[in-house]
Design a protein around this motif. Structure first.
Motif, short mmCIF file in Angstrom:
data_model
loop_
_atom_site.label_atom_id
_atom_site.label_comp_id
_atom_site.label_asym_id
_atom_site.label_seq_id
_atom_site.Cartn_x
_atom_site.Cartn_y
_atom_site.Cartn_z
N TRP A 151 0.86 -1.19 0.00
CA TRP A 151 0.00 0.00 0.00
C TRP A 151 0.89 1.24 0.00
CZ3 TRP A 151 -4.96 -0.24 -1.08
CH2 TRP A 151 -5.68 -1.40 -0.79
N TYR A 183 -5.09 -11.21 3.98
CA TYR A 183 -4.40 -10.25 4.83
C TYR A 183 -3.36 -10.96 5.70
CZ TYR A 183 -7.90 -6.69 3.60
OH TYR A 183 -8.69 -5.79 2.93
N VAL A 201 -7.91 2.39 -1.84
CA VAL A 201 -8.75 2.78 -0.70
C VAL A 201 -8.72 4.30 -0.58
CG1 VAL A 201 -8.51 0.66 0.64
CG2 VAL A 201 -6.83 2.48 0.94
N SER A 206 -10.42 6.64 5.37
CA SER A 206 -9.54 6.17 6.44
C SER A 206 -9.50 7.17 7.59
CB SER A 206 -8.12 5.96 5.88
OG SER A 206 -8.10 4.90 4.95
N LEU A 243 0.82 -3.20 4.48
CA LEU A 243 0.66 -1.85 5.03
C LEU A 243 1.83 -1.52 5.96
CD1 LEU A 243 -1.53 0.45 4.96
CD2 LEU A 243 -2.34 -0.48 7.14
N ILE A 318 -8.17 -0.18 5.29
CA ILE A 318 -7.95 -1.16 4.22
C ILE A 318 -8.75 -2.44 4.47
CG2 ILE A 318 -5.63 -0.25 3.73
CD1 ILE A 318 -4.58 -3.00 4.94
N VAL A 323 -12.16 -1.58 0.21
CA VAL A 323 -11.21 -1.72 -0.90
C VAL A 323 -11.94 -1.78 -2.23
CG1 VAL A 323 -9.41 -3.16 -1.93
CG2 VAL A 323 -9.54 -2.91 0.57
N SER A 344 -2.43 -0.35 -4.23
CA SER A 344 -1.50 -1.47 -4.15
C SER A 344 -1.61 -2.35 -5.39
CB SER A 344 -1.78 -2.33 -2.92
OG SER A 344 -0.91 -3.47 -2.88
#
Length: 374
Positions: A151, A183, A201, A206, A243, A318, A323, A344
């Protein structure tokens, strides 16, 4: 070609169950022959919707791609990473090929290409998480499962100001299968994605989903990035969710980097203000961070602590429901607001699956606005 009814901006319809609130398509504009009113509409759509998509644009020339990208910041003319991308120790070096007659435009992808826009017999490499992450998916699952590679924002984060916009053109796209993006961080989170998607994202989302206390922290904190960050991080490895980095003391020591000019080290706001909507974006490149400068003058220098703080703040944004994984088709031309989204690379290709894209961004003439800037 332009539509008989004129340009139309259509917000994306989010998939069922998602919380994606950004993205739009634009029809009815001839990118090779932009008028001022066409560009005004594109500019407003980009800052409003963060990601804008034009379909069936295979005919766009590298020149037109650069000229549209440059139009967002006419004083900016050099590629977003300048010449630093050529440094052999940079983690970016293997992933990009420069178009000879339009050096601000890069070719990225996967597989062997015999000839394209003046490039001959090139082998492109789609970044694979096993080369960058501290752990990896078992080999037996490699073509069915994948991870977010990294990311990031497109930015040198040393000397050059972060680009305002990045443009991507899908020239050749393998298709026909999907993968499960894991993840692998203990949450059980995963996401079904198209092969070779680019994941986005919204950094405004966020910020918006944080608690008021965390929002206040983000508004008042500044992020110091490492000098020559893509060389500095070249010995380190990423978290499994892409991340940010794992703290194992593997960063290249400052004394082993190219010469450092102290006044070129970037200390940027943690939140960047959208110049059209005024909304704040939690806009941090988590892999390149080195220190945090707090409102009271305190500087957090412990790298592991810095990374934990930033990861805690960015990880909610994320989550799978936030996403947008773009399902590329040949001819898709996508612009994204590089100061308002993280993105990403995703996916693992077989060697014979050829993917060819053109990417363009230019280092900005000014740095992004912070929360209190006008």
């Amino acid at each position: 070609m332009p539509s008989a009814t004129g340009p139309v901006v259509q917000p994306l319809t989010p998939p069922e169950g998602s919380k994606i609130n950004f993205g739009a398509t634009i029809t009815g504009i001839d990118i090779e022959n932009l008028t001022d009113s066409d560009f005004a509409l594109i500019r407003d759509a980009l800052f409003t919707h963060q990601v804008v998509i034009f379909k069936s644009q295979s005919h766009i020339s590298p020149r037109a791609q650069y000229e549209l990208t440059n139009r967002f910041d006419p004083l900016a003319t050099s590629y977003g990473h300048g010449k630093t991308v050529d440094a052999k120790r940079s983690i970016l070096h293997p992933d990009l090929k420069t178009i000879p007659h339009q050096p601000q435009v890069q070719v990225i992808g996967n597989g062997f290409v015999s000839s394209y826009e003046g490039l001959q017999n090139i082998t492109l490499r789609h970044p694979h998480h096993k080369t960058f992450h501290a752990t990896s998916i078992p080999e037996a699952d490699d073509l069915t499962h994948t991870r977010f590679y990294r990311w990031h924002i497109d930015a040198a984060l040393y000397v050059l100001a972060p680009p305002i916009v990045t443009t991507l053109l899908a020239v050749k796209v393998p298709s026909g299968r999907r993968q499960i993006c894991r993840y692998d961080d203990g949450t059980g989170d995963e996401l079904s994605v198209p092969l070779g998607t680019t994941a986005f994202v919204s950094s405004c989302t966020s910020y918006d989903i944080l608690s008021p206390k965390d929002q206040a922290f983000c508004r008042s904190t500044r992020v110091e990035y490492a000098p020559h960050p893509y060389i500095w991080m070249s010995g380190a490895k990423s978290r499994s969710d892409g991340l940010g980095m794992v703290s194992q003391g593997k960063e290249i020591p400052l004394w082993d980097l190219p010469p450092i000019e102290q006044d070129k080290i970037q200390i940027l706001p943690m939140c960047w203000k959208n110049p059209v909507t005024g909304k704040l974006a939690l806009q941090v490149h988590p892999s390149a961070i080195r220190k945090l400068h707090l409102a009271d003058g305190t500087v957090i220098e412990d790298l592991a602590e810095v990374r934990e703080i930033v990861h805690r703040l960015q990880r909610p944004g994320i989550a799978p429901e936030y996403v947008y994984a773009h399902d590329w088709e040949e001819g898709d031309f996508v612009l994204f607001h590089n100061r308002g989204v993280l993105h990403s690379v995703v996916g693992a290709f077989a060697e014979e699956e050829v993917r060819l894209f053109r990417q363009c961004n230019v280092a900005a003439s000014e740095f992004p606005l912070g929360p209190d800037d006008e």
